[in-house]
Each structure stands twice: as structure tokens, then as C-alpha cells.
Design a protein around this motif. Structure first.
Motif, PDB file in Angstrom:
ATOM      1  N   ASP A 145       0.838  -1.194   0.000  1.00 17.01           N
ATOM      2  CA  ASP A 145       0.000   0.000   0.000  1.00 17.01           C
ATOM      3  C   ASP A 145       0.878   1.251   0.000  1.00 17.01           C
ATOM      4  OD1 ASP A 145      -2.141  -1.660   0.140  1.00 17.01           O
ATOM      5  OD2 ASP A 145      -2.678  -1.192   2.214  1.00 17.01           O
ATOM      6  N   PRO A 146       0.320   2.405  -0.412  1.00 19.51           N
ATOM      7  CA  PRO A 146       1.106   3.650  -0.341  1.00 19.51           C
ATOM      8  C   PRO A 146       1.527   3.980   1.081  1.00 19.51           C
ATOM      9  CG  PRO A 146      -0.830   3.945  -1.732  1.00 19.51           C
ATOM     10  CD  PRO A 146      -0.991   2.623  -1.057  1.00 19.51           C
ATOM     11  N   VAL A 147       0.709   3.601   2.047  1.00 25.23           N
ATOM     12  CA  VAL A 147       1.025   3.921   3.441  1.00 25.23           C
ATOM     13  C   VAL A 147       0.322   2.894   4.326  1.00 25.23           C
ATOM     14  CG1 VAL A 147      -0.962   5.436   3.874  1.00 25.23           C
ATOM     15  CG2 VAL A 147       1.183   5.846   5.090  1.00 25.23           C
ATOM     16  N   TYR A 148       0.877   2.700   5.518  1.00 21.78           N
ATOM     17  CA  TYR A 148       0.267   1.795   6.505  1.00 21.78           C
ATOM     18  C   TYR A 148      -0.001   2.577   7.789  1.00 21.78           C
ATOM     19  CZ  TYR A 148       1.178  -2.142   3.461  1.00 21.78           C
ATOM     20  OH  TYR A 148       1.149  -2.997   2.403  1.00 21.78           O
ATOM     21  N   THR A 149      -1.129   2.262   8.423  1.00 22.06           N
ATOM     22  CA  THR A 149      -1.506   2.943   9.664  1.00 22.06           C
ATOM     23  C   THR A 149      -1.947   1.911  10.695  1.00 22.06           C
ATOM     24  OG1 THR A 149      -3.886   3.149   9.249  1.00 22.06           O
ATOM     25  CG2 THR A 149      -2.438   4.782   8.194  1.00 22.06           C
TER      26      THR A 149
END
Length: 548
Positions: A35-39
């Protein structure tokens, strides 16, 4: 804080409208999409108590020791073997003088296949990809001036592992070192030979039986020794993905445990001496996640499936090596950067022992200068970067924990497929592993050929580059090996050698433990080829089925 989905739809979409995403496969080398970013949303079901815990605590995701490198750095163990026993002995001593903390022995192809150096099949191969060892006499020269009680030794040997290990033990006994004081590892992982490297001799069943002989005999006689190093390294070098390497390696380890239990052995007697050997490729986070997932899967299997009670049985200890297959002959000095990054992944993944490849290994055996630089790479990571100051410093990373979980999930799915085929040996016979690895290798090469995957200096940024010196093996090595073998056969007690080979034949035919007979054969200076010929007559030789 916005939901991830909303952030992607607003801020990220706006950013990619201004600057389009690069034309690049945003997925790991195993094909896991990034993914573009992980949270925190990606870890909503994540339980740090059961999936992480502290370092040195079950399930050991964060490392098998609480203090890890703050207490003791990983063992720096460079793979070395070249030409004659004399040449390799000199390389061993120079690496120890340069700060190496363990020895690792590479054998030549005839030795790996169980042939003496003067056998017709050995012609032209003696000493070429490792050191030639045909009898105890070679082993004595190989470790001349080296105290086997003061250094741990790893030996990459599989089909003839029992015989070569017995030669090492006999060498140590002749120096007056009790076997109980010896530490080290024999690779002894025959299953990966059928899966990937293809250096097998006997069919799978008797081959695995020989491995279990070491599990049974070893704990009482050489208790500090690791009797098997279950190897994913060669599976990866054959073209597998990291997920396949993880799954197939652990499946092999589980198969050995099952076979040992079937023989009646107590899992807690032998499991603490099982070690593992993994590859470190270019995908930085995937390699770190692979080592963390491996420890967690193994711990859960050993405690929850096999009922091991000793915490040491739950611990997956690993040696790791940077990926030889990733090195390129074009612009070989660029390999220095690849090796440094791969080694850093191994350290951040919590490996217990590490080998770094030399930059010239895509061209030939490593030169002394290149091997020393590879060792210095580990020393820079250990002493100059600070990454060894905190245990598992990347723990809790949204991306890394997500990737670790996904690799575990995919490995367990492979376990189900292997079980459905009837287990590892049945899966080998069905060609399952060969097909899976072959398909993966084809896809990786297709991505490189199309330019989708960029390899610096190969399909992008190609340029003329200065040649590097090539390490070459003197053809005289083969002649001198033949002379030493002739001397061994001429000077040994022939009656003792004959009795030892008869004992080995009887032990193999009866199905009893072969290790006492191997040790007697080593002391009697029986050659490797003589011992393997005895077993070839009893067990037969394996021919791989043709897959269509």
C-alpha cells in the motif's frame, strides 16, 4: 486522524494527480502488494502480547535472546573453501586474523556428491567450487593449527554429511579434544537437495533416515553440535520467492521432527539442536519480515503441534547469507552495495550468524581482497551504524508487522497444500516444489527481461566497467589430491579399514544407527568414496522423475 481510506481518496489522490506514481511494481519480490502507506488500521486485530511479546520470549518474533546484539554480536562466519586443504586452511587463518568469529566450510562438487578426488567422475572438478576432502587425512590438513574447541565450525555438506562430520569428529579426537566440547553445524538437509540443489545420492527415505541417525546419536555424544541446518538458502537461489523459501524450509524442518518422533525420540532431546539457514535478497523489508515470521511459525509449531516443553525447542536460530544469485557479473563493485543492504536486513531481522558474499562471486571463487571487504561490511554494520544497539528496532512498524503477518499466512497456506499431497517426501515425488519454484523463477526473469524489474548495471544503467581479478584454482590441486589419496590407502591399516566398511554395510542393511560405524570408518582412514559406495550398494541411487 483521518481514516486511511479517506486519506487515500483525498490527500494521496491529490498528490498523485500532481505527480503520477512511478511506473514501478509496488509489490515485494514475493508478489505481496505494498500500500502507499500503513496505519494503525492495518493492525486492528494485531495482539502485541501473542504476536510479538518481548525479545527472548515466546513466540520469539523479536529474536531468540532478550539482549540480542547488546550482549553478543552475531557470529561472523564467512563461507570459505577452495582448491586443496592447505589453501583453505590458509584462508581460514587469514579470516580469523581479520576478525571472523566462526568457520564455514565449502566443499567441492566431488565431495558433495560422495566421490573421491581420484574418481573418474571427479576429473576437472577437484577443488573448483570448494575444498576437496576425501579422507581424514584431508580433514587433518584443513584444520592444522586451528583448535576445534576454540572455534565453531559449519560445514555445508548434505548427502555425505554423516561421513564428513565423522571425519571432523575424528580429527578433533586425534587432537585430544573431547566430542562434548565441540560446537558447530553440519548442514545435513537432504530434503532441500531434492527440492532445489539436486546434490543427492540415495532415494529420499534412506537419505532422511541418515539425517535422523544424527538426531539420535548426536545429543548423547556431541551435545553442543547442531545436527541439521535446515536450508532455505538454496531453495531461494534456485529461484523461489521469499514466501516459498519460508514455507518450504519450515516444512522440511517439520518433516525431520515428525520422522524423529516416529523413531521414538523425545522432541526436547533433539529440537534445541535444529538450526536454520536463510537467504537475504534485495527486498529489504520482506527479508526482515521473513526472519521474524520464521521464528514465530516455528515456535508455534513446536509448542502447539509437537508439544515441546523446553523453551529452547521453540527457538528458531538461524544463519543467514546474502543472496549469491542477486550478484551480477556486470559492474561487480555494485555488488558491494547489494551485499551491505542485504546484510543490514539480516541484522534487523535478528539473525544469529551471518555470511556476506564477496563482490566478485558472480565471476569466480572470492579473492582474498573481496572476501575481506565482505567481512569488513559486517564489521561496519556491527560497530559503526548503531543498528545493534536496540533489540528489534523496527518492531511495531505498521508496514513491517503487516508484512510479517502476511508472510506467515501465506506460509501456512503452503503447509496445507503440502499436507494435502501427503507430506514433503510425497510432494517431492509429485514434483510440487520443482513446479512452484520453476514458475516463480520464470516470472522473476520475465519481469527482468521486460524491464519491469530494474537490475542496476544489467537492464538499466549498463556501462563499460573495469575488469576485476579472477581467482583461479591451480590444476595441480587434482594431482596432489590423487597422490595423498594413494598414500592414505597405502599406509593405513587395511584390515581395520575393511572391518569398518563391513560394519557400516551391516548397520545400513539392518536399519540401525550408522553414526558409530561412520566414526570408526573415519578413524580407519576409509575414503569418502568407499563409504558412499557401501551405502549406494545398500540403498541404491536416486533418479529424479522427468516432469512434463
Amino acid at each position: 486522524m483521518k481514516e486511511k481510506k479517506r486519506w487515500l481518496a483525498e490527500e494521496y489522490a491529490e498528490a498523485t494527480e500532481r505527480t503520477e506514481e512511478r511506473d514501478y511494481p509496488f509489490r515485494t519480490l514475493s508478489g505481496i502488494e505494498a500500500d502507499p502507506v500503513y496505519t494503525h488500521e492495518d493492525l486492528e486485530s494485531f495482539d502485541p502480547d501473542t504476536e510479538l511479546n518481548y525479545p527472548g520470549s515466546y513466540p520469539y518474533t523479536r529474536g531468540v535472546q532478550a539482549s540480542m546484539y547488546r550482549g553478543k554480536l552475531w557470529t561472523m562466519r564467512m563461507f570459505a573453501g577452495m582448491g586443496s586443504a592447505e589453501q583453505t586452511n590458509e584462508r581460514f587463518k587469514r579470516l580469523l586474523d581479520a576478525g571472523q568469529t566462526g568457520l564455514s566450510t565449502a566443499f567441492d562438487l566431488p565431495t558433495l556428491m560422495g566421490y573421491d578426488s581420484d574418481h573418474p567422475f571427479s576429473k576437472g572438478e577437484v577443488g573448483k567450487c570448494g575444498v576437496a576432502v576425501s579422507s581424514l587425512a584431508d580433514m587433518e590438513v584443513l584444520f592444522e593449527g586451528i583448535d576445534p574447541a576454540a572455534v565453531t565450525t559449519s560445514m555445508t555438506i548434505n548427502s555425505p554429511a554423516n561421513a564428513i562430520w565423522a571425519m571432523y569428529l575424528a580429527m578433533a579426537e586425534n587432537k585430544g579434544v573431547p566430542l562434548v566440547e565441540l560446537g558447530g553445524t553440519i548442514q545435513n538437509d537432504i530434503l532441500k537437495e531434492f527440492i532445489a540443489q539436486k546434490e543427492y545420492i540415495f532415494p529420499p527415505a534412506p537419505s532422511v533416515k541418515l539425517v535422523i541417525d544424527t538426531f539420535e546419536w548426536g545429543p548423547a555424544n556431541v551435545p553442543k553440535w547442531n545436527f541439521v541446518s535446515v536450508s532455505g538458502y538454496h531453495i531461494r537461489e534456485a529461484g523461489s520467492t521469499a514466501v516459498q523459501e519460508l514455507a518450504f524450509t519450515l516444512a522440511d524442518g517439520i518433516h525431520y521432527v515428525r520422522k524423529a518422533i516416529e523413531r521414538g525420540l523425545d522432541v526436547d532431546e533433539f529440537a534445541p539442536r535444529i538450526s536454520f539457514f536463510f537467504n537475504l535478497h534485495n527486498d529489504f523489508f520482506e527479508e526482515i519480515a521473513k526472519l521474524r515470521a520464521a521464528r514465530r511459525i516455528w515456535a508455534r509449531q513446536m509448542r502447539e503441534v509437537f508439544g515441546a516443553r523446553n523453551p529452547r525447542s521453540w527457538m528458531l536460530r538461524t544463519h543467514a547469507q546474502t543472496a549469491g544469485v542477486s550478484l551480477t557479473a556486470q559492474q561487480p563493485l555494485v555488488n558491494v552495495a547489494r551485499v551491505a543492504i542485504q546484510a543490514l536486513a539480516g541484522v534487523l531481522g535478528g539473525t544469529n550468524s551471518l555470511h556476506t558474499d564477496a563482490y566478485d562471486e558472480a565471476l569466480a571463487l572470492p579473492s582474498e581482497e573481496a572476501a575481506t571487504l565482505a567481512l569488513r561490511t559486517q564489521q561496519v554494520i556491527a560497530y559503526e551504524t548503531g543498528v545493534a544497539s536496540t533489540v528489534d528496532p523496527l518492531a511495531g512498524s505498521y508496514y513491517l508487522e503487516n508484512l510479517t503477518n502476511e508472510m506467515e499466512r501465506q506460509a501456512l497456506a503452503y503447509f496445507d497444500q503440502i499436507d494435502a499431497l501427503g507430506g514433503v517426501e510425497k510432494a517431492i515425488e509429485a514434483g510440487f516444489f520443482a513446479r512452484e519454484i520453476g514458475d516463480a523463477a520464470y516470472e522473476q526473469q520475465a519481469e527482468i527481461d521486460s524491464g519491469e524489474r530494474i537490475i542496476v548495471g544489467v537492464n538499466r544503467y549498463a556501462a563499460e566497467y573495469p575488469e576485476v581479478p579472477i581467482e583461479r584454482i591451480d590444476p595441480e590441486v587434482e594431482r596432489r589430491q590423487a597422490e595423498r589419496l594413494a598414500r592414505v590407502r597405502r599406509e593405513r591399516d587395511e584390515e581395520r579399514a575393511r572391518r569398518a566398511l563391513d560394519s557400516l554395510r551391516e548397520a545400513a542393511a539392518r536399519g540401525s544407527n550408522t553414526m558409530p560405524a561412520f566414526l570408526e570408518a573415519a578413524h580407519a582412514y576409509c575414503t569418502l568414496g568407499e563409504q558412499m559406495d557401501v551405502l549406494r550398494a545398500v540403498y541404491g541411487v536416486y533418479e529424479e522423475p522427468v516432469l512434463i
